[in-house]
Design a protein around this motif. Sequence first.
Motif, PDB file in Angstrom:
ATOM      1  N   ALA A  94      -1.938 -19.960   6.421  1.00 47.25           N
ATOM      2  CA  ALA A  94      -2.607 -19.291   7.536  1.00 47.25           C
ATOM      3  C   ALA A  94      -3.914 -18.640   7.076  1.00 47.25           C
ATOM      4  O   ALA A  94      -4.961 -18.792   7.729  1.00 47.25           O
ATOM      5  N   LEU A  95      -3.880 -17.943   5.944  1.00 46.41           N
ATOM      6  CA  LEU A  95      -5.093 -17.294   5.450  1.00 46.41           C
ATOM      7  C   LEU A  95      -6.158 -18.325   5.079  1.00 46.41           C
ATOM      8  O   LEU A  95      -7.345 -18.131   5.360  1.00 46.41           O
ATOM      9  N   ALA A  96      -5.736 -19.431   4.457  1.00 46.00           N
ATOM     10  CA  ALA A  96      -6.715 -20.464   4.093  1.00 46.00           C
ATOM     11  C   ALA A  96      -7.386 -21.032   5.338  1.00 46.00           C
ATOM     12  O   ALA A  96      -8.611 -21.233   5.369  1.00 46.00           O
ATOM     13  N   GLY A 106     -16.131 -27.396   8.676  1.00 45.04           N
ATOM     14  CA  GLY A 106     -15.805 -28.281   9.781  1.00 45.04           C
ATOM     15  C   GLY A 106     -14.367 -28.730   9.843  1.00 45.04           C
ATOM     16  O   GLY A 106     -13.856 -29.057  10.910  1.00 45.04           O
ATOM     17  N   ARG A 107     -13.671 -28.764   8.716  1.00 45.27           N
ATOM     18  CA  ARG A 107     -12.298 -29.304   8.691  1.00 45.27           C
ATOM     19  C   ARG A 107     -11.368 -28.347   7.930  1.00 45.27           C
ATOM     20  O   ARG A 107     -10.973 -28.621   6.795  1.00 45.27           O
ATOM     21  N   PRO A 108     -10.989 -27.232   8.542  1.00 49.95           N
ATOM     22  CA  PRO A 108     -10.146 -26.249   7.835  1.00 49.95           C
ATOM     23  C   PRO A 108      -8.764 -26.762   7.499  1.00 49.95           C
ATOM     24  O   PRO A 108      -8.078 -26.185   6.644  1.00 49.95           O
ATOM     25  N   TYR A 109      -8.299 -27.850   8.144  1.00 48.20           N
ATOM     26  CA  TYR A 109      -6.955 -28.346   7.823  1.00 48.20           C
ATOM     27  C   TYR A 109      -6.888 -28.854   6.388  1.00 48.20           C
ATOM     28  O   TYR A 109      -5.812 -28.894   5.788  1.00 48.20           O
ATOM     29  N   TRP A 110      -8.029 -29.253   5.804  1.00 47.57           N
ATOM     30  CA  TRP A 110      -8.026 -29.631   4.397  1.00 47.57           C
ATOM     31  C   TRP A 110      -7.656 -28.432   3.518  1.00 47.57           C
ATOM     32  O   TRP A 110      -6.986 -28.573   2.500  1.00 47.57           O
ATOM     33  N   ALA A 111      -8.113 -27.254   3.897  1.00 51.96           N
ATOM     34  CA  ALA A 111      -7.770 -26.050   3.129  1.00 51.96           C
ATOM     35  C   ALA A 111      -6.280 -25.736   3.250  1.00 51.96           C
ATOM     36  O   ALA A 111      -5.642 -25.304   2.287  1.00 51.96           O
ATOM     37  N   LEU A 112      -5.692 -25.967   4.439  1.00 49.71           N
ATOM     38  CA  LEU A 112      -4.253 -25.753   4.616  1.00 49.71           C
ATOM     39  C   LEU A 112      -3.455 -26.676   3.704  1.00 49.71           C
ATOM     40  O   LEU A 112      -2.497 -26.241   3.044  1.00 49.71           O
ATOM     41  N   VAL A 113      -3.853 -27.939   3.651  1.00 50.96           N
ATOM     42  CA  VAL A 113      -3.141 -28.894   2.799  1.00 50.96           C
ATOM     43  C   VAL A 113      -3.264 -28.500   1.333  1.00 50.96           C
ATOM     44  O   VAL A 113      -2.307 -28.577   0.558  1.00 50.96           O
ATOM     45  N   VAL A 208     -15.513 -29.869  -0.614  1.00 49.08           N
ATOM     46  CA  VAL A 208     -15.618 -28.938  -1.745  1.00 49.08           C
ATOM     47  C   VAL A 208     -15.276 -27.527  -1.297  1.00 49.08           C
ATOM     48  O   VAL A 208     -14.500 -26.815  -1.963  1.00 49.08           O
ATOM     49  N   LEU A 209     -15.838 -27.094  -0.169  1.00 46.00           N
ATOM     50  CA  LEU A 209     -15.553 -25.742   0.312  1.00 46.00           C
ATOM     51  C   LEU A 209     -14.077 -25.575   0.664  1.00 46.00           C
ATOM     52  O   LEU A 209     -13.453 -24.556   0.320  1.00 46.00           O
ATOM     53  N   ASP A 210     -13.517 -26.552   1.348  1.00 45.71           N
ATOM     54  CA  ASP A 210     -12.103 -26.471   1.718  1.00 45.71           C
ATOM     55  C   ASP A 210     -11.221 -26.411   0.481  1.00 45.71           C
ATOM     56  O   ASP A 210     -10.229 -25.665   0.448  1.00 45.71           O
ATOM     57  N   THR A 211     -11.547 -27.190  -0.534  1.00 44.49           N
ATOM     58  CA  THR A 211     -10.745 -27.192  -1.752  1.00 44.49           C
ATOM     59  C   THR A 211     -10.814 -25.846  -2.451  1.00 44.49           C
ATOM     60  O   THR A 211      -9.787 -25.277  -2.843  1.00 44.49           O
ATOM     61  N   VAL A 212     -12.015 -25.322  -2.614  1.00 43.99           N
ATOM     62  CA  VAL A 212     -12.183 -24.056  -3.337  1.00 43.99           C
ATOM     63  C   VAL A 212     -11.529 -22.910  -2.564  1.00 43.99           C
ATOM     64  O   VAL A 212     -10.790 -22.096  -3.140  1.00 43.99           O
TER      65      VAL A 212
END
Length: 241
Positions: A94-96, A106-113, A208-212
């Motif tokens: 949730a925080l990610a 643009g794609r925050p679901y990558w950060a969730l994964v 890159v942003l989502d991963t970090v």
Amino acid sequence: ARRALERLVVHAETSVLAGTPDPADAARLREWARLTRARGPVPTPPPAPGTGAELFGLDAERTARRGSFRTLLRGLAPGSPLLPVAARTLVGCALAGYVCSAVGVGRPYWALVTAASLYQANVTLSWNRTLQRTLGNLIGVLVFAAVLPAARATPLALIGFCLLFAFAAEALITRNYWLGSVAVTPMALLVLEYAGSHPAGELIGDRVLDTVIGAAVGFLAAVLVTNRRATGRVERALADA
């Protein structure tokens, strides 16, 4: 009838895996197949070596499926060893997602994964997975940038690269996680090309942003939501076993 059908399937599988084909057994299987398609009762093969264990496994799976919802409720009850794991995953994912949305990725679901993939049995293992995931994704982004011009040449080339990276991911992910991530990342980015071309810089920057962000926030949740009673539970479970 269901039990008889299970016996037939298990017997057939055991015969196939036996190696050297038995002509008599093959004839019996053909006859049982004919009777199964007929209108009479389902034939019941006699017990054979190995079939008892297979049938016991089927019964165990069926019992587990019946009690899966009750097991889930017990697993999330206060004091359950699974509750801290569920809470850690919920908070981290949730925080990610919220942080990425606030930043404008643009794609925050990558950060969730990314956050969900980090959680292991303890903080040390989670930290190792965080490093592996981050390194694999960043190298995978470079691989994507290298193959993108060739992948955009023809639709067949795009399909070929996706199949190549999918095969590499399946072959590597269980052996070396960061190498598997190197293959997964360009595959995930190339899949977006099926719907149409996207600016390469935008895709790379978002990934890159989502991963970090996902790795940093996910690991922070692993540190904050602790499970200090896990060691005692493991010791008691080992003693019971």
